[in-house]
Write a protein that holds these residues in place. Structure first.
Motif, PDB file in Angstrom:
ATOM      1  N   SER A  72      -6.052  -2.840  40.322  1.00 15.86           N
ATOM      2  CA  SER A  72      -6.536  -2.633  41.691  1.00 15.86           C
ATOM      3  C   SER A  72      -5.556  -1.861  42.552  1.00 15.86           C
ATOM      4  N   CYS A  73      -4.334  -1.649  42.069  1.00 18.61           N
ATOM      5  CA  CYS A  73      -3.300  -0.962  42.849  1.00 18.61           C
ATOM      6  C   CYS A  73      -3.161   0.493  42.398  1.00 18.61           C
ATOM      7  N   PRO A  74      -2.763   1.371  43.299  1.00 18.88           N
ATOM      8  CA  PRO A  74      -2.523   2.764  42.893  1.00 18.88           C
ATOM      9  C   PRO A  74      -1.291   2.861  41.998  1.00 18.88           C
ATOM     10  N   GLY A  75      -1.240   3.930  41.227  1.00 14.03           N
ATOM     11  CA  GLY A  75      -0.084   4.135  40.361  1.00 14.03           C
ATOM     12  C   GLY A  75      -0.435   3.976  38.897  1.00 14.03           C
ATOM     13  N   VAL A  76       0.572   4.136  38.060  1.00 12.96           N
ATOM     14  CA  VAL A  76       0.401   4.063  36.610  1.00 12.96           C
ATOM     15  C   VAL A  76       0.189   2.610  36.205  1.00 12.96           C
ATOM     16  N   PHE A  77      -0.863   2.344  35.458  1.00 12.78           N
ATOM     17  CA  PHE A  77      -1.255   0.980  35.113  1.00 12.78           C
ATOM     18  C   PHE A  77      -0.139   0.233  34.390  1.00 12.78           C
ATOM     19  N   ALA A  78       0.455   0.837  33.363  1.00 17.96           N
ATOM     20  CA  ALA A  78       1.499   0.154  32.579  1.00 17.96           C
ATOM     21  C   ALA A  78       2.718  -0.168  33.433  1.00 17.96           C
ATOM     22  N   ILE A  79       3.080   0.744  34.328  1.00 19.70           N
ATOM     23  CA  ILE A  79       4.217   0.500  35.217  1.00 19.70           C
ATOM     24  C   ILE A  79       3.896  -0.632  36.183  1.00 19.70           C
ATOM     25  N   ASN A  80       2.665  -0.653  36.689  1.00 16.77           N
ATOM     26  CA  ASN A  80       2.263  -1.733  37.584  1.00 16.77           C
ATOM     27  C   ASN A  80       2.362  -3.094  36.900  1.00 16.77           C
ATOM     28  N   VAL A  81       1.844  -3.173  35.678  1.00 17.81           N
ATOM     29  CA  VAL A  81       1.868  -4.440  34.935  1.00 17.81           C
ATOM     30  C   VAL A  81       3.297  -4.895  34.707  1.00 17.81           C
ATOM     31  N   SER A  82       4.136  -3.989  34.206  1.00 18.65           N
ATOM     32  CA  SER A  82       5.521  -4.361  33.915  1.00 18.65           C
ATOM     33  C   SER A  82       6.272  -4.737  35.184  1.00 18.65           C
ATOM     34  N   THR A  83       5.986  -4.047  36.294  1.00 15.82           N
ATOM     35  CA  THR A  83       6.654  -4.366  37.559  1.00 15.82           C
ATOM     36  C   THR A  83       6.271  -5.754  38.057  1.00 15.82           C
ATOM     37  N   PHE A  84       4.984  -6.085  37.979  1.00 21.97           N
ATOM     38  CA  PHE A  84       4.534  -7.405  38.417  1.00 21.97           C
ATOM     39  C   PHE A  84       5.156  -8.512  37.564  1.00 21.97           C
ATOM     40  N   ILE A  85       5.193  -8.292  36.252  1.00 21.50           N
ATOM     41  CA  ILE A  85       5.774  -9.302  35.369  1.00 21.50           C
ATOM     42  C   ILE A  85       7.260  -9.473  35.666  1.00 21.50           C
ATOM     43  N   GLY A  86       7.984  -8.350  35.791  1.00 21.86           N
ATOM     44  CA  GLY A  86       9.411  -8.422  36.085  1.00 21.86           C
ATOM     45  C   GLY A  86       9.700  -9.086  37.414  1.00 21.86           C
ATOM     46  N   TYR A  87       8.874  -8.789  38.422  1.00 20.88           N
ATOM     47  CA  TYR A  87       9.105  -9.389  39.735  1.00 20.88           C
ATOM     48  C   TYR A  87       8.845 -10.890  39.706  1.00 20.88           C
ATOM     49  N   LYS A  88       7.842 -11.304  38.955  1.00 27.26           N
ATOM     50  CA  LYS A  88       7.556 -12.732  38.844  1.00 27.26           C
ATOM     51  C   LYS A  88       8.728 -13.477  38.214  1.00 27.26           C
ATOM     52  N   VAL A  96      12.639  -3.925  38.435  1.00 24.42           N
ATOM     53  CA  VAL A  96      13.276  -2.645  38.092  1.00 24.42           C
ATOM     54  C   VAL A  96      13.547  -2.564  36.590  1.00 24.42           C
ATOM     55  N   ALA A  97      14.070  -3.645  35.994  1.00 24.22           N
ATOM     56  CA  ALA A  97      14.384  -3.642  34.566  1.00 24.22           C
ATOM     57  C   ALA A  97      13.135  -3.395  33.728  1.00 24.22           C
ATOM     58  N   CYS A  98      12.036  -4.086  34.058  1.00 24.12           N
ATOM     59  CA  CYS A  98      10.796  -3.928  33.285  1.00 24.12           C
ATOM     60  C   CYS A  98      10.168  -2.556  33.496  1.00 24.12           C
TER      61      CYS A  98
END
Length: 198
Positions: A72-88, A96-98
């Motif tokens: 549902s968010c703009p941007g690259v899907f894989a980067i969004n997923v990895s960012t959400f997981i890393g932030y959690k 940032v690492a993910c």
């Protein structure tokens, strides 16, 4: 600690120490980014196998929610997923690492291809290789789609939602953003007004 209600869907997550975690996050997502063909959706089964099944960083239900948010968010899907997981897992440092781990392999590979592609783009062997890769990429995208449908508990009662959304986008040219907004409103209305009264 969370417990399971449905086939390991709520297995307790594991949170390693800070430096061990950041290194593990980066290495895991670098490996996923390095060996995945087909883009973000093709990464879904690999990400799920690593972060849900192997490391248990997130539960299956949390993973489905992350995919919904990332889509549902703009941007690259894989980067969004990895960012959400890393932030959690580790807030900004984990995000940032993910994200860097996911993006770096593609960046390096595309950079190398861009430097040398003009020298072999007309090579018949290379053209044949790409013709063979294309059907495999379709399969890599199709498999996580069916797995997500099963995990999201699609049934005959609600399967019309993704089918109708896909047909509206494909045949009528409806914006995917509008479909997402309508689905969100419909889910809110059903969850707060209709379901409690059933």
């Amino acid at each position: 600690m969370e417990t399971s209600n449905d086939n390991n869907s709520n297995i307790a997550t594991k949170h390693p120490s800070l430096w061990e975690g950041l290194g593990g996050f980066f290495t895991t997502f670098f490996k996923i980014g390095l060996f995945t063909l087909g883009g973000g959706y093709a990464m879904i089964p690999l990400i799920e196998a690593e972060v849900v099944d192997k490391h248990k960083w997130v539960t299956k239900e949390e993973f489905l929610d992350i995919i919904a948010i990332a889509q549902s968010c703009p941007g690259v899907f894989a980067i969004n997923v990895s960012t959400f997981i890393g932030y959690k897992l580790r807030q900004m440092k984990g995000a940032v690492a993910c994200a860097v781990g996911t993006a770096l392999p593609s960046f390096l590979i595309i950079l190398a291809i861009a430097m040398f592609f003009s020298q072999f783009q007309d090579n018949p062997v290379v053209a044949a290789i790409f013709r063979g890769i294309r059907p495999a990429v379709v399969a890599l995208i199709a498999v996580p789609t069916f797995k997500l449908a099963r995990s999201a508990r699609l049934s005959w009662a609600n399967c019309w939602i993704p089918v109708g959304g896909a047909l509206a986008i494909w045949l009528l040219g409806v914006s995917p953003i509008l479909i997402i907004l309508l689905a969100a409103v419909g889910g809110y209305v059903y969850g707060t007004l209709i379901k409690p009264t059933e």
